[in-house]
Design an enzyme around this catalytic site. Structure first.
Site, mmCIF file in Angstrom:
data_model
loop_
_atom_site.group_PDB
_atom_site.id
_atom_site.type_symbol
_atom_site.label_atom_id
_atom_site.label_comp_id
_atom_site.label_asym_id
_atom_site.label_seq_id
_atom_site.Cartn_x
_atom_site.Cartn_y
_atom_site.Cartn_z
ATOM 1 N N PRO A 7 0.828 -1.212 0.000
ATOM 2 C CA PRO A 7 0.000 0.000 0.000
ATOM 3 C C PRO A 7 0.857 1.255 0.000
ATOM 4 C CG PRO A 7 0.185 -0.847 2.219
ATOM 5 C CD PRO A 7 0.989 -1.775 1.344
ATOM 6 N N MET A 8 1.244 1.734 -1.168
ATOM 7 C CA MET A 8 2.141 2.880 -1.262
ATOM 8 C C MET A 8 1.348 4.164 -1.497
ATOM 9 S SD MET A 8 5.234 1.077 -3.374
ATOM 10 C CE MET A 8 4.123 0.083 -4.380
ATOM 11 N N GLN A 68 -6.606 -0.275 4.581
ATOM 12 C CA GLN A 68 -5.585 0.069 5.570
ATOM 13 C C GLN A 68 -5.922 1.380 6.264
ATOM 14 O OE1 GLN A 68 -1.339 1.624 4.990
ATOM 15 N NE2 GLN A 68 -0.988 -0.571 5.316
ATOM 16 N N CYS A 98 4.577 3.698 7.867
ATOM 17 C CA CYS A 98 4.796 4.858 6.994
ATOM 18 C C CYS A 98 5.909 5.748 7.556
ATOM 19 C CB CYS A 98 3.512 5.673 6.858
ATOM 20 S SG CYS A 98 3.721 7.121 5.789
ATOM 21 N N HIS A 168 8.430 -4.565 6.880
ATOM 22 C CA HIS A 168 9.353 -3.858 5.995
ATOM 23 C C HIS A 168 10.687 -3.839 6.731
ATOM 24 C CE1 HIS A 168 10.288 -0.580 2.922
ATOM 25 N NE2 HIS A 168 11.402 -0.787 3.616
ATOM 26 N N ASP A 201 13.081 -4.223 -0.869
ATOM 27 C CA ASP A 201 14.213 -4.478 -1.779
ATOM 28 C C ASP A 201 14.096 -5.757 -2.593
ATOM 29 O OD1 ASP A 201 15.494 -2.134 -1.343
ATOM 30 O OD2 ASP A 201 17.246 -2.975 -0.330
ATOM 31 N N GLY A 223 6.594 -3.978 -3.375
ATOM 32 C CA GLY A 223 6.266 -2.570 -3.494
ATOM 33 C C GLY A 223 6.840 -1.978 -4.759
#
Length: 337
Positions: A7-8, A68, A98, A168, A201, A223
């Protein structure tokens, strides 16, 4: 094994979710975060940020969507989660990752990793507020400015009722700078009994193989890697099954790029639509030399009609969106690039 689309915020909206899930390989996706402060948000907010809710909570390709939420007030988050479920959310996801400064300053996202007790209280309240059949999941980083509380945070989330945790594998201060510390995903999995997803990554098949070896995680969240190479999830899913999906050519990507632009033209005002195309093209330059050439042509272009011509598409004037919209969070966008 499951592959999720990250969810970017300011990047993976419903348009890009639609395009990327059509390529295949993605098992579920998540909305951009919905910021919760002191009230239950109106239906219009959910319709804007999670329009798939009103289409069975799935993208056009049939990929399930999770909603989200981001905030720090357990009761208010619980109330909004309950309302999102009324609107059709099949899963509630909570954002504790975030890194954007504006978000952290308002006590949201990764800054909460300083307070494991609050993480626990939030998840527990959201879990209490939504129907038992609807899972609550969470995404975290390894900490804010250090990793000392990473395992405590993971335990807090799991003990609060999170059914899955996406990690993450960097702190907030580390941002998106390589490397991602995949070994910490393994450490998190050792202390919680719920599935842990590795995130960060994974740009290629080789990255995925290394991530799986180091983290031990079968489940992953993609992502920027899948935004830069739209068939990455499909490649990984095929490799996991002992198959070869091949690589999507630039020619095969063209219809998706054109459709992305057409959707942007229909849903976003002319002032902002070119920026959305440039944003995705800039990330595609990492994987496609042809994207470098196209990006050079559109980089300074602000006229939608000129971009139509460059992409070889046409849109009727009545279809184009001429209404103003809010500009995306520039800080969040810069974090992703």
């Amino acid at each position: 094994m499951q592959i999720a689309l990250a969810p970017m915020e300011g990047l993976v909206d419903e348009i890009l979710r639609d395009v990327l899930t059509r390529v295949g390989g993605i098992d579920w996706c998540v909305t951009e975060f919905i910021r919760v402060t002191d009230r239950v948000l109106p239906r219009s907010t959910y319709r804007k940020l999670a329009p798939e809710l009103f289409n069975g909570a799935r993208t056009a390709a049939g990929t399930p969507l999770r909603v989200q939420l981001l905030g720090s007030d357990p009761k208010c988050l619980g109330d909004n989660a309950a309302y999102a479920c009324v609107l059709g959310a099949p899963v509630i996801d909570l954002n504790f990752g975030c890194p954007a400064k504006t978000v952290n300053k308002s006590r949201g996202g990764a800054v909460l990793l300083k307070e494991p007790e609050l993480l626990h209280a939030i998840v527990r309240e959201v879990r209490r507020s939504v129907p038992a059949a609807i899972p609550v999941t969470a995404k975290m980083r390894l900490g804010f400015d250090h990793k000392d509380l990473a395992l405590d945070c993971a335990r807090a989330l799991a003990e609060g009722g999170a059914a899955q945790i996406v990690v993450h594998a960097r702190t907030k201060v580390e941002g998106y700078k390589p490397p991602a510390h995949w070994e910490w995903v393994a450490r998190v999995q050792e202390v919680v009994a719920v599935p842990v997803y590795a995130n960060g990554d994974i740009w290629s098949l080789d990255d995925w193989r290394r991530c799986r070896e180091v983290s031990g995680a079968e489940n992953i969240m993609l992502g920027r890697g899948v935004v830069a190479r739209p068939d990455l999830a499909r490649q990984i899913a095929a490799a996991r099954a002992g198959e070869d999906a091949g690589v999507m050519s630039w020619e095969a990507l063209q219809p998706l790029l054109a459709d992305f632009w057409l959707q942007a033209r229909r849903k976003i005002s002319p002032r902002y639509a070119p920026g959305r195309l440039k944003q995705w093209l800039a990330m595609l330059t990492r994987s496609y030399p042809e994207a470098v050439e196209l990006f050079a042509l559109v980089r300074r272009e602000t006229r939608c009609e000129a971009i139509d011509a460059l992409l070889g598409v046409s849109i009727a004037p009545a279809e184009a969106n001429v209404l103003p919209i809010y500009e995306a969070d520039g800080e969040a966008l810069s974090d992703l690039q």
